[in-house]
Enzyme design. Sequence first.
Site, PDB file in Angstrom:
ATOM      1  N   HIS A 289       0.834  -1.218   0.000  1.00  0.00           N
ATOM      2  CA  HIS A 289       0.000   0.000   0.000  1.00  0.00           C
ATOM      3  C   HIS A 289       0.861   1.257   0.000  1.00  0.00           C
ATOM      4  CE1 HIS A 289       0.218   1.047   4.375  1.00  0.00           C
ATOM      5  NE2 HIS A 289       0.215  -0.248   4.592  1.00  0.00           N
ATOM      6  N   ASP A 301       6.354   0.921   6.327  1.00  0.00           N
ATOM      7  CA  ASP A 301       4.894   0.760   6.257  1.00  0.00           C
ATOM      8  C   ASP A 301       4.321   1.838   5.363  1.00  0.00           C
ATOM      9  OD1 ASP A 301       2.330  -0.061   6.674  1.00  0.00           O
ATOM     10  OD2 ASP A 301       2.185   0.659   8.729  1.00  0.00           O
ATOM     11  N   GLU A 335      -4.918   2.157   2.787  1.00  0.00           N
ATOM     12  CA  GLU A 335      -4.942   1.006   3.687  1.00  0.00           C
ATOM     13  C   GLU A 335      -5.082   1.468   5.128  1.00  0.00           C
ATOM     14  OE1 GLU A 335      -3.655  -1.990   6.519  1.00  0.00           O
ATOM     15  OE2 GLU A 335      -2.636  -0.109   6.174  1.00  0.00           O
ATOM     16  N   GLU A 336      -4.371   2.553   5.485  1.00  0.00           N
ATOM     17  CA  GLU A 336      -4.226   2.891   6.901  1.00  0.00           C
ATOM     18  C   GLU A 336      -5.510   3.372   7.568  1.00  0.00           C
ATOM     19  OE1 GLU A 336      -1.917   1.944   8.558  1.00  0.00           O
ATOM     20  OE2 GLU A 336      -0.015   1.998   7.477  1.00  0.00           O
ATOM     21  N   ASP A 363       3.203  -6.297   3.640  1.00  0.00           N
ATOM     22  CA  ASP A 363       2.877  -5.161   4.521  1.00  0.00           C
ATOM     23  C   ASP A 363       3.385  -5.412   5.932  1.00  0.00           C
ATOM     24  OD1 ASP A 363       1.888  -2.762   5.440  1.00  0.00           O
ATOM     25  OD2 ASP A 363      -0.185  -3.461   5.600  1.00  0.00           O
ATOM     26  N   HIS A 434       4.291   3.074  12.489  1.00  0.00           N
ATOM     27  CA  HIS A 434       3.398   4.228  12.702  1.00  0.00           C
ATOM     28  C   HIS A 434       4.040   5.322  13.554  1.00  0.00           C
ATOM     29  CE1 HIS A 434      -0.445   1.573  11.906  1.00  0.00           C
ATOM     30  NE2 HIS A 434       0.415   1.573  10.898  1.00  0.00           N
TER      31      HIS A 434
HETATM   32 ZN   LIG Z   1       0.828  -1.082   6.381  1.00  0.00          ZN
END
Ligand SMILES: [Zn+2]
Length: 471
Positions: A289, A301, A335-336, A363, A434
């Site tokens: 993603h 990510d 996606e997030e 991912d 994140h």
């Molecule tokens: Zn991800």
Amino acid sequence: MGQRARFVVALPFLVLAATTLRAQPPHSDNAHGAGTNGSSWIAHYREPAARLIGEAMSSTFAWQRLAFLTDTIGNRLSGTPALERAIQWAADEMKRDGLENVHTERVLVPKWVRGAESAEIVEPAYQPLVMLGLGDSAGTGPDGLQADVLALHSFEELDAKASQVRGKIVLFNVTFTTYGETVRFRSSGPSRAARYGAVAMLIRSVGLDGLRTPHTGALQYAPDAPRIPAAAIASEDADRLQRMVDRGGRVVVRRKMEAHFEPDAESANVIGELRGREKPEEIVVVSGHLDSWDVGTGANDDGGGCIVTWEALRIMKKLNLRPRRTVRVVLWTNEENGGRGGLAYRDQHRAELGRHVMMLESDGGVFRPLGFGFTGNELGRQAVKAIATLLVGIAADQINPGGGGADIGPSVTEAHIPAMSLDVDGSKYFLIHHTPADTIDKIDAVEMAKCAAAVAVMAYVVADMPQRLGQ
Ligand SMILES: [Zn+2]
């Protein structure tokens, strides 16, 4: 690890021996003669696999491409100009790579805006907290809010102390174990606390203890609960609040968050292909993603997952290895905080989902690859296990249960498509997941090249093998 490595090193020789005894015509389309029962068919792929691995490992191309994406375009939250730039850049670069049928597919995505935010202890003494608002959180309003902290460690404790929750800022101070175990406090904690009258929520960051690093990520408000502002704080700050609460007396925190939604924005999934030479209508999807959180640069990510799956096609094209079936790379949007890219693909490709042979999503970062997760039938598992023996040389030959991904999920579920994920050494992933620390300097170019090599070999052989995977 040592013992296992010695065991798997012996496998290719066994496979070779079996091949010489039961020679099969490679590339035969004779359904009875060239099935994937037994292991003879795999020997045909030793040479192309070695070339794919050699090409992936011969340069730092993948790492450099990710460095450009993350340094120059930066992080890529849904609805931002940066994500739009990344989408355009990816489509242009795919064309430059010589991929076929390169295009974008429109997706309307939610646009959440963080805005300015802060949290600080105001009683018993002023102390700023290192925080990040949770994705999709509501804001506090311009005046902010201030309340006593109630520190809790489980949903059971929340229920037991329900009468003390009203008017408080609930802190879920739950030590990270696994993502699956701990993330529920981030996703459903806000609404659970709000039902008992909490005015806001704080959560100990869902990740490994770092150096005072807060981890964001999406929450999910329940429809029947007030939408209270929610934020993650660094584990050091959670510990400090806990110690202060444990000493007794009031602990008061002030919060200010400008977080809000703006109208949905135009975005897109990016698609490129290498059309199959015999069965172009049958499709193998590899994917990552392209959107990320708005802190750090979304390197692990999931910029890395995008680049290593895209690399599979670039390398095949460069080596002039065109498999029997079509290999398609999809770079997902959103996606997030919404998953709209995966849902849109399912809807836009419904007519051809039945011709999707396998879908793979990377991912989990692009650290040292271990192999793949696989979800599908036993025949499919045997085939991917045989393919994985081609990856012994880069120690990426594990086939584990539980393949899949958030973006391929809707299509996989609807059409019962065999699903795979790239499995990597995850020991460092949740240090940076994140966070502002998800930057490319955490990624090793050789490990990343091995990820690309593993995906390339798996995708090539699944797309080329005589029998459709799982049949
Ligand atoms: Zn991800």
